[in-house]
Scaffold this motif. Structure first.
Motif, short mmCIF file in Angstrom:
data_model
loop_
_atom_site.label_atom_id
_atom_site.label_comp_id
_atom_site.label_asym_id
_atom_site.label_seq_id
_atom_site.Cartn_x
_atom_site.Cartn_y
_atom_site.Cartn_z
N GLN A 27 -7.03 0.67 6.38
CA GLN A 27 -6.12 -0.04 7.28
C GLN A 27 -6.88 -0.63 8.47
OE1 GLN A 27 -3.14 2.32 9.45
NE2 GLN A 27 -1.61 0.93 8.60
N GLY A 30 -8.49 -3.87 7.93
CA GLY A 30 -7.62 -5.02 7.78
C GLY A 30 -6.78 -5.03 6.51
N MET A 31 -6.93 -4.02 5.67
CA MET A 31 -6.13 -3.96 4.45
C MET A 31 -4.72 -3.50 4.75
SD MET A 31 -8.63 -2.37 1.52
CE MET A 31 -7.36 -2.51 0.29
N GLU A 32 -3.80 -3.99 3.96
CA GLU A 32 -2.43 -3.51 4.03
C GLU A 32 -2.36 -2.27 3.13
OE1 GLU A 32 1.68 -5.49 2.88
OE2 GLU A 32 0.50 -6.69 4.30
N VAL A 33 -1.92 -1.15 3.68
CA VAL A 33 -1.90 0.12 2.94
C VAL A 33 -0.45 0.60 2.81
CG1 VAL A 33 -2.83 2.46 2.81
CG2 VAL A 33 -4.19 0.65 3.89
N PRO A 34 0.19 0.29 1.67
CA PRO A 34 1.59 0.67 1.49
C PRO A 34 1.86 2.17 1.69
CG PRO A 34 0.92 -0.84 -0.23
CD PRO A 34 -0.33 -0.47 0.54
N GLN A 37 2.28 2.70 5.27
CA GLN A 37 3.49 2.02 5.74
C GLN A 37 4.75 2.78 5.33
OE1 GLN A 37 2.87 -1.78 3.93
NE2 GLN A 37 1.61 -2.55 5.62
#
Length: 131
Positions: A27, A30-34, A37
């Motif tokens: 995260q 810069g990654m989106e980490v479901p 979330q």
């Protein structure tokens, strides 16, 4: 409902908890980490039950196929130790601990069963052939 919230927290922790440091690094990169979330948040009113469950986890009686439940006598002793004497509160504590315990036991015992199955298959495939 409180039990549902707590069991969702436990289920998430069992699945993702060991990987939180890696997930946070992803995260931060810069990654989106479901998984992060969708992480259920523990609210103040469930923390006492969570802490009780964590404490009581050491009082389990292991058995051959995995782990057994937290004994009711241990839950009662814990409530006595923290001076929890209100009948309704005691019943709520018992229900919360047992709900968490069912989720935890299923996770651990299912994982142990899968491992035994994999070990059994591995032994069958690596057994020496007879001539």
């Amino acid at each position: 409902d409180r039990r549902g919230k707590l069991t969702r927290v436990l289920t998430w922790e069992l699945e993702w908890g060991p990987r939180v440091p890696s997930l946070l690094k992803m995260q931060e990169g810069g990654m989106e980490v479901p998984a992060l979330q969708n992480r259920p948040q523990m609210t103040q009113w469930v923390i006492e039950y969570w802490e009780a469950f964590q404490t009581l986890g050491n009082s389990r009686i292991p058995h051959q196929g995995g782990i057994g439940p937290i004994p009711l006598t241990e839950i009662v002793a814990y409530m006595d130790a923290i001076y929890l004497y209100d009948v309704d509160e005691r019943l709520r504590m018992i229900k919360m601990i047992q709900s968490l315990d069912r989720v935890y036991m299923k996770h651990v015992n299912d994982k142990a069963a899968r491992q035994r199955e994999m070990d059994s298959k591995k032994r069958k495939t690596t057994a020496p052939r007879r001539r």
